[in-house]
Design a protein around this motif. Sequence first.
Motif, PDB file in Angstrom:
ATOM      1  N   GLY A   5       0.803  -1.219   0.000  1.00 42.53           N
ATOM      2  CA  GLY A   5       0.000   0.000   0.000  1.00 42.53           C
ATOM      3  C   GLY A   5       0.836   1.269   0.000  1.00 42.53           C
ATOM      4  O   GLY A   5       0.424   2.273   0.571  1.00 42.53           O
ATOM      5  N   LEU A   6       1.992   1.237  -0.671  1.00 37.13           N
ATOM      6  CA  LEU A   6       2.896   2.381  -0.665  1.00 37.13           C
ATOM      7  C   LEU A   6       3.009   2.998  -2.047  1.00 37.13           C
ATOM      8  O   LEU A   6       2.917   2.307  -3.062  1.00 37.13           O
ATOM      9  CB  LEU A   6       4.295   1.949  -0.206  1.00 37.13           C
ATOM     10  N   THR A   7       3.245   4.306  -2.072  1.00 39.87           N
ATOM     11  CA  THR A   7       3.579   4.976  -3.323  1.00 39.87           C
ATOM     12  C   THR A   7       5.010   4.588  -3.689  1.00 39.87           C
ATOM     13  O   THR A   7       5.755   4.059  -2.859  1.00 39.87           O
ATOM     14  CB  THR A   7       3.511   6.504  -3.173  1.00 39.87           C
ATOM     15  N   GLN A   8       5.394   4.891  -4.918  1.00 44.11           N
ATOM     16  CA  GLN A   8       6.771   4.626  -5.317  1.00 44.11           C
ATOM     17  C   GLN A   8       7.749   5.354  -4.406  1.00 44.11           C
ATOM     18  O   GLN A   8       8.753   4.780  -3.968  1.00 44.11           O
ATOM     19  CB  GLN A   8       7.004   5.043  -6.775  1.00 44.11           C
ATOM     20  N   ALA A   9       7.463   6.605  -4.111  1.00 42.57           N
ATOM     21  CA  ALA A   9       8.361   7.404  -3.277  1.00 42.57           C
ATOM     22  C   ALA A   9       8.459   6.826  -1.862  1.00 42.57           C
ATOM     23  O   ALA A   9       9.553   6.738  -1.290  1.00 42.57           O
ATOM     24  CB  ALA A   9       7.900   8.855  -3.231  1.00 42.57           C
ATOM     25  N   ASP A  10       7.325   6.443  -1.292  1.00 44.08           N
ATOM     26  CA  ASP A  10       7.331   5.883   0.069  1.00 44.08           C
ATOM     27  C   ASP A  10       8.045   4.534   0.117  1.00 44.08           C
ATOM     28  O   ASP A  10       8.786   4.246   1.054  1.00 44.08           O
ATOM     29  CB  ASP A  10       5.906   5.742   0.601  1.00 44.08           C
ATOM     30  N   PHE A  11       7.828   3.702  -0.903  1.00 41.63           N
ATOM     31  CA  PHE A  11       8.484   2.395  -0.958  1.00 41.63           C
ATOM     32  C   PHE A  11       9.996   2.574  -1.050  1.00 41.63           C
ATOM     33  O   PHE A  11      10.756   1.914  -0.344  1.00 41.63           O
ATOM     34  CB  PHE A  11       7.951   1.610  -2.165  1.00 41.63           C
ATOM     35  N   ALA A  12      10.421   3.487  -1.919  1.00 42.53           N
ATOM     36  CA  ALA A  12      11.853   3.751  -2.080  1.00 42.53           C
ATOM     37  C   ALA A  12      12.472   4.237  -0.770  1.00 42.53           C
ATOM     38  O   ALA A  12      13.509   3.738  -0.339  1.00 42.53           O
ATOM     39  CB  ALA A  12      12.075   4.775  -3.195  1.00 42.53           C
ATOM     40  N   LYS A  13      11.818   5.166  -0.140  1.00 44.83           N
ATOM     41  CA  LYS A  13      12.335   5.738   1.109  1.00 44.83           C
ATOM     42  C   LYS A  13      12.373   4.698   2.222  1.00 44.83           C
ATOM     43  O   LYS A  13      13.363   4.585   2.940  1.00 44.83           O
ATOM     44  CB  LYS A  13      11.475   6.926   1.527  1.00 44.83           C
ATOM     45  N   ARG A  14      11.308   3.921   2.369  1.00 46.12           N
ATOM     46  CA  ARG A  14      11.220   2.932   3.441  1.00 46.12           C
ATOM     47  C   ARG A  14      12.308   1.862   3.332  1.00 46.12           C
ATOM     48  O   ARG A  14      12.840   1.398   4.327  1.00 46.12           O
ATOM     49  CB  ARG A  14       9.848   2.274   3.455  1.00 46.12           C
ATOM     50  N   HIS A  15      12.641   1.488   2.085  1.00 43.38           N
ATOM     51  CA  HIS A  15      13.542   0.360   1.900  1.00 43.38           C
ATOM     52  C   HIS A  15      14.928   0.735   1.386  1.00 43.38           C
ATOM     53  O   HIS A  15      15.753  -0.131   1.121  1.00 43.38           O
ATOM     54  CB  HIS A  15      12.895  -0.669   0.975  1.00 43.38           C
ATOM     55  N   GLY A  16      15.181   2.039   1.250  1.00 38.93           N
ATOM     56  CA  GLY A  16      16.520   2.487   0.882  1.00 38.93           C
ATOM     57  C   GLY A  16      16.864   2.393  -0.592  1.00 38.93           C
ATOM     58  O   GLY A  16      18.038   2.326  -0.954  1.00 38.93           O
ATOM     59  N   PHE A  17      15.849   2.393  -1.447  1.00 41.54           N
ATOM     60  CA  PHE A  17      16.080   2.373  -2.882  1.00 41.54           C
ATOM     61  C   PHE A  17      16.023   3.787  -3.440  1.00 41.54           C
ATOM     62  O   PHE A  17      15.349   4.656  -2.890  1.00 41.54           O
ATOM     63  CB  PHE A  17      15.004   1.544  -3.607  1.00 41.54           C
ATOM     64  N   ALA A  18      16.686   3.994  -4.557  1.00 39.69           N
ATOM     65  CA  ALA A  18      16.543   5.263  -5.280  1.00 39.69           C
ATOM     66  C   ALA A  18      15.174   5.254  -5.956  1.00 39.69           C
ATOM     67  O   ALA A  18      14.766   4.239  -6.529  1.00 39.69           O
ATOM     68  CB  ALA A  18      17.644   5.411  -6.314  1.00 39.69           C
ATOM     69  N   LEU A  19      14.478   6.369  -5.903  1.00 43.01           N
ATOM     70  CA  LEU A  19      13.157   6.467  -6.531  1.00 43.01           C
ATOM     71  C   LEU A  19      13.240   6.134  -8.017  1.00 43.01           C
ATOM     72  O   LEU A  19      12.376   5.443  -8.556  1.00 43.01           O
ATOM     73  CB  LEU A  19      12.556   7.856  -6.308  1.00 43.01           C
ATOM     74  N   ASN A  20      14.286   6.603  -8.690  1.00 39.91           N
ATOM     75  CA  ASN A  20      14.442   6.302 -10.114  1.00 39.91           C
ATOM     76  C   ASN A  20      14.572   4.802 -10.363  1.00 39.91           C
ATOM     77  O   ASN A  20      14.099   4.308 -11.393  1.00 39.91           O
ATOM     78  CB  ASN A  20      15.640   7.037 -10.709  1.00 39.91           C
ATOM     79  N   SER A  21      15.192   4.079  -9.453  1.00 40.22           N
ATOM     80  CA  SER A  21      15.296   2.625  -9.608  1.00 40.22           C
ATOM     81  C   SER A  21      13.917   1.992  -9.570  1.00 40.22           C
ATOM     82  O   SER A  21      13.592   1.139 -10.410  1.00 40.22           O
ATOM     83  CB  SER A  21      16.175   2.024  -8.510  1.00 40.22           C
ATOM     84  N   ILE A  22      13.096   2.406  -8.609  1.00 39.60           N
ATOM     85  CA  ILE A  22      11.735   1.863  -8.514  1.00 39.60           C
ATOM     86  C   ILE A  22      10.981   2.136  -9.808  1.00 39.60           C
ATOM     87  O   ILE A  22      10.345   1.242 -10.377  1.00 39.60           O
ATOM     88  CB  ILE A  22      10.973   2.461  -7.304  1.00 39.60           C
ATOM     89  N   ARG A  23      11.059   3.366 -10.291  1.00 43.38           N
ATOM     90  CA  ARG A  23      10.361   3.730 -11.527  1.00 43.38           C
ATOM     91  C   ARG A  23      10.855   2.892 -12.708  1.00 43.38           C
ATOM     92  O   ARG A  23      10.051   2.377 -13.495  1.00 43.38           O
ATOM     93  CB  ARG A  23      10.548   5.216 -11.814  1.00 43.38           C
ATOM     94  N   ASN A  24      12.162   2.773 -12.836  1.00 38.89           N
ATOM     95  CA  ASN A  24      12.723   2.012 -13.953  1.00 38.89           C
ATOM     96  C   ASN A  24      12.344   0.532 -13.875  1.00 38.89           C
ATOM     97  O   ASN A  24      12.041  -0.087 -14.901  1.00 38.89           O
ATOM     98  CB  ASN A  24      14.244   2.160 -13.991  1.00 38.89           C
ATOM     99  N   TRP A  25      12.352  -0.043 -12.687  1.00 32.33           N
ATOM    100  CA  TRP A  25      11.983  -1.446 -12.530  1.00 32.33           C
ATOM    101  C   TRP A  25      10.509  -1.653 -12.889  1.00 32.33           C
ATOM    102  O   TRP A  25      10.162  -2.592 -13.594  1.00 32.33           O
ATOM    103  CB  TRP A  25      12.235  -1.926 -11.115  1.00 32.33           C
ATOM    104  N   GLU A  26       9.664  -0.783 -12.382  1.00 36.15           N
ATOM    105  CA  GLU A  26       8.229  -0.944 -12.612  1.00 36.15           C
ATOM    106  C   GLU A  26       7.858  -0.714 -14.078  1.00 36.15           C
ATOM    107  O   GLU A  26       6.909  -1.314 -14.576  1.00 36.15           O
ATOM    108  CB  GLU A  26       7.429  -0.007 -11.706  1.00 36.15           C
TER     109      GLU A  26
END
Length: 101
Positions: free
Chosen positions: A50-71
């Motif tokens: 139930g997280l936004t990309q930004a919240d997921f990245a922040k919570r787990h220590g990922f770069a937001l751009n990585s989340i976007r690129n993966w998705e």
Amino acid sequence: MSAAHTAGESIIAGLQDALAYAQGDMERGQAHTVCVPDAIDVKAIRERQGLTQADFAKRHGFALNSIRNWEQGRRRPEGPARLLLLIIDREPEAVRRALTG
């Protein structure tokens, strides 16, 4: 005998077993294989939490751009990132506890 001495002996014995195994003595050790799937659905993992990309990245220590690129399929998580995503999916509370100390 002190606990440190016993621990040291145990470590040395384990290293000797690992060396013997690496040299072909299959009686003194065993190999473990970690099986991480090639395909990780990052968006599904994130949405289950139930997280936004930004919240997921922040919570787990990922770069937001990585989340976007993966998705968006431009890149795929590799190595430790793939393993962490698998653990986040299967044991999110364990990850939360580890990251919050």
